[in-house]
Enzyme design. Structure first.
Site, PDB file in Angstrom:
ATOM      1  N   ILE A   6       0.825  -1.213   0.000  1.00  0.00           N
ATOM      2  CA  ILE A   6       0.000   0.000   0.000  1.00  0.00           C
ATOM      3  C   ILE A   6       0.859   1.263   0.000  1.00  0.00           C
ATOM      4  O   ILE A   6       0.345   2.351  -0.202  1.00  0.00           O
ATOM      5  CB  ILE A   6      -0.998   0.028   1.172  1.00  0.00           C
ATOM      6  CG1 ILE A   6      -0.289   0.026   2.524  1.00  0.00           C
ATOM      7  CG2 ILE A   6      -1.985  -1.124   1.047  1.00  0.00           C
ATOM      8  CD1 ILE A   6      -1.199   0.314   3.704  1.00  0.00           C
ATOM      9  N   GLU A  47       8.070  -3.285  10.424  1.00  0.00           N
ATOM     10  CA  GLU A  47       6.721  -2.882  10.813  1.00  0.00           C
ATOM     11  C   GLU A  47       5.716  -4.036  10.811  1.00  0.00           C
ATOM     12  O   GLU A  47       4.722  -3.982  11.520  1.00  0.00           O
ATOM     13  CB  GLU A  47       6.209  -1.728   9.937  1.00  0.00           C
ATOM     14  CG  GLU A  47       6.032  -2.055   8.462  1.00  0.00           C
ATOM     15  CD  GLU A  47       7.317  -2.098   7.646  1.00  0.00           C
ATOM     16  OE1 GLU A  47       7.232  -2.545   6.490  1.00  0.00           O
ATOM     17  OE2 GLU A  47       8.392  -1.712   8.140  1.00  0.00           O
ATOM     18  N   VAL A  48       5.962  -5.075  10.029  1.00  0.00           N
ATOM     19  CA  VAL A  48       5.083  -6.252   9.999  1.00  0.00           C
ATOM     20  C   VAL A  48       5.946  -7.478  10.309  1.00  0.00           C
ATOM     21  O   VAL A  48       6.890  -7.756   9.579  1.00  0.00           O
ATOM     22  CB  VAL A  48       4.393  -6.416   8.619  1.00  0.00           C
ATOM     23  CG1 VAL A  48       3.509  -7.655   8.608  1.00  0.00           C
ATOM     24  CG2 VAL A  48       3.571  -5.174   8.264  1.00  0.00           C
ATOM     25  N   HIS A  65       9.080 -10.797   4.177  1.00  0.00           N
ATOM     26  CA  HIS A  65       8.614 -10.419   2.847  1.00  0.00           C
ATOM     27  C   HIS A  65       9.759  -9.881   1.999  1.00  0.00           C
ATOM     28  O   HIS A  65      10.696  -9.284   2.500  1.00  0.00           O
ATOM     29  CB  HIS A  65       7.474  -9.405   2.901  1.00  0.00           C
ATOM     30  CG  HIS A  65       7.722  -8.191   3.741  1.00  0.00           C
ATOM     31  ND1 HIS A  65       7.759  -8.212   5.118  1.00  0.00           N
ATOM     32  CD2 HIS A  65       7.923  -6.906   3.387  1.00  0.00           C
ATOM     33  CE1 HIS A  65       7.964  -6.998   5.582  1.00  0.00           C
ATOM     34  NE2 HIS A  65       8.081  -6.173   4.548  1.00  0.00           N
ATOM     35  N   HIS A  85      10.543  -7.386  -1.162  1.00  0.00           N
ATOM     36  CA  HIS A  85      10.032  -6.283  -1.973  1.00  0.00           C
ATOM     37  C   HIS A  85      10.572  -6.453  -3.394  1.00  0.00           C
ATOM     38  O   HIS A  85      11.779  -6.624  -3.577  1.00  0.00           O
ATOM     39  CB  HIS A  85      10.556  -4.933  -1.448  1.00  0.00           C
ATOM     40  CG  HIS A  85      10.051  -4.559  -0.097  1.00  0.00           C
ATOM     41  ND1 HIS A  85       9.051  -3.624   0.080  1.00  0.00           N
ATOM     42  CD2 HIS A  85      10.412  -4.971   1.145  1.00  0.00           C
ATOM     43  CE1 HIS A  85       8.823  -3.473   1.373  1.00  0.00           C
ATOM     44  NE2 HIS A  85       9.643  -4.282   2.045  1.00  0.00           N
TER      45      HIS A  85
END
Length: 138
Positions: A30, A88-89, A93, A95
């Protein structure tokens, strides 16, 4: 407690998913550094990439590479950027994003959620989905 990524994968909250199988999902972030900026994540909640089993890590990278090839071809990017970052999460992951210089490697240059154009985000997701389908990757 489920991470925001798990909630996107399960459909609990909306997300622009471009790829999903039993072990890996990919969806647009997002807060992109460029339209097409995609996160490749394990379906299983694993916080650190160094804790991901080797076979799953290899599959994640295979998916990231396929998405990267679509990004280069469809977004007229010189390269596909690849970055492991994010505190932050608590869900590992990768990118993958269109890159024409080093600016995208600084996530502080990312657009805020309220700065993105929803129509451009939807179009970017559809472009990646189409590209993956065209290459037989989806």
């Amino acid at each position: 407690m489920s991470t925001v990524f798990s909630k996107i994968i399960s459909g609990e909250i909306p997300g622009r998913i471009v790829y999903q199988d039993d072990t890996v999902a990919a969806f647009l972030t997002i807060e992109p550094v460029a339209y097409g900026h995609t996160l490749v994540v394990p379906v299983e909640e694993i916080d650190k990439w160094t804790d991901i089993p080797a076979e799953l890590w290899a599959h994640m990278n295979d998916v990231a590479q396929k998405i990267g090839k679509v990004i280069v071809d469809e977004f007229d990017a010189e390269r596909a950027g690849y970055l492991i970052a994010g505190f932050e999460v608590p869900h590992a992951h990768i990118h993958v994003f269109p890159a024409n210089d080093m600016s995208g490697y600084t996530l502080s240059s990312a657009m805020r959620h309220d700065e993105t154009d929803p129509a451009k985000m939807d179009a970017a997701a559809e472009t990646i989905r189409r590209g993956l389908t065209a290459t037989g990757s989806k």
